[in-house]
Design a protein around this motif. Structure first.
Motif, PDB file in Angstrom:
ATOM      1  N   SER A  38       5.959  -3.966  -0.430  1.00 52.97           N
ATOM      2  CA  SER A  38       5.834  -5.312   0.109  1.00 52.97           C
ATOM      3  C   SER A  38       4.530  -6.183   0.079  1.00 52.97           C
ATOM      4  O   SER A  38       3.665  -5.349  -0.196  1.00 52.97           O
ATOM      5  N   ARG A  39       4.587  -7.197   0.031  1.00 50.56           N
ATOM      6  CA  ARG A  39       3.412  -8.068   0.305  1.00 50.56           C
ATOM      7  C   ARG A  39       2.501  -7.754   1.394  1.00 50.56           C
ATOM      8  O   ARG A  39       1.208  -7.255   1.182  1.00 50.56           O
ATOM      9  N   ALA A  40       2.975  -7.398   2.565  1.00 55.67           N
ATOM     10  CA  ALA A  40       2.062  -6.772   3.625  1.00 55.67           C
ATOM     11  C   ALA A  40       1.311  -5.679   3.189  1.00 55.67           C
ATOM     12  O   ALA A  40       0.201  -5.423   3.374  1.00 55.67           O
ATOM     13  N   LYS A  41       2.076  -4.653   2.458  1.00 53.54           N
ATOM     14  CA  LYS A  41       1.534  -3.380   2.356  1.00 53.54           C
ATOM     15  C   LYS A  41       0.287  -3.695   1.052  1.00 53.54           C
ATOM     16  O   LYS A  41      -0.445  -2.834   1.097  1.00 53.54           O
ATOM     17  N   GLY A  42       0.739  -4.492   0.237  1.00 53.26           N
ATOM     18  CA  GLY A  42      -0.252  -4.816  -1.046  1.00 53.26           C
ATOM     19  C   GLY A  42      -1.494  -5.492  -0.435  1.00 53.26           C
ATOM     20  O   GLY A  42      -2.545  -4.797  -0.546  1.00 53.26           O
ATOM     21  N   TYR A  43      -1.434  -6.274   0.598  1.00 51.60           N
ATOM     22  CA  TYR A  43      -2.830  -6.887   0.939  1.00 51.60           C
ATOM     23  C   TYR A  43      -3.306  -5.758   1.987  1.00 51.60           C
ATOM     24  O   TYR A  43      -4.599  -5.713   2.162  1.00 51.60           O
ATOM     25  N   ASP A  44      -2.564  -4.972   2.535  1.00 53.68           N
ATOM     26  CA  ASP A  44      -3.314  -3.802   3.361  1.00 53.68           C
ATOM     27  C   ASP A  44      -3.883  -2.730   2.502  1.00 53.68           C
ATOM     28  O   ASP A  44      -5.130  -2.487   2.790  1.00 53.68           O
ATOM     29  N   LEU A  45      -3.393  -2.649   1.250  1.00 53.53           N
ATOM     30  CA  LEU A  45      -4.202  -1.646   0.453  1.00 53.53           C
ATOM     31  C   LEU A  45      -5.422  -2.389  -0.142  1.00 53.53           C
ATOM     32  O   LEU A  45      -6.325  -1.705  -0.452  1.00 53.53           O
ATOM     33  N   VAL A  46      -5.137  -3.748  -0.358  1.00 50.78           N
ATOM     34  CA  VAL A  46      -6.471  -4.422  -0.858  1.00 50.78           C
ATOM     35  C   VAL A  46      -7.511  -4.365   0.212  1.00 50.78           C
ATOM     36  O   VAL A  46      -8.722  -3.856  -0.280  1.00 50.78           O
TER      37      VAL A  46
END
Length: 91
Positions: A38-46
């Motif tokens: 998900s987008r949220a997971k992506g930004y969390d990883l960033v």
């Protein structure tokens, strides 16, 4: 009768689609979809410096490096961006 003269359309998160439509960078949202999260997971990883490919922070914007994304999708080996952050420590 169905004609199959046209090649199948590439999925928006497929490497073929990315090569054909992205410039030098893409959004975190699009790159996250290519990795299947998900987008949220992506930004969390960033935020944690653990996004699987290289990201650039340009002002308040975060962009994913297209060439890095394609290498990671092809090889399965991550290319983390957080290596230059000396303060990044294992959690």
């Amino acid at each position: 009768m169905h004609h199959h003269d046209n090649p199948p359309q590439s999925v928006p998160s497929s490497p073929a689609y990315i090569r054909a439509t992205w410039g030098g960078t893409g959004s975190v949202e699009e790159a996250s979809a290519a990795f299947g999260f998900s987008r949220a997971k992506g930004y969390d990883l960033v935020r944690r410096g653990e996004f699987p490919c290289r990201v650039l922070r340009i002002g308040r914007s975060t962009r994913v490096v297209t060439a890095s994304l394609l290498r990671v999708l092809d090889s399965g080996e991550p290319e983390y961006s957080g290596t230059r952050d000396a303060h990044t420590a294992p959690a």
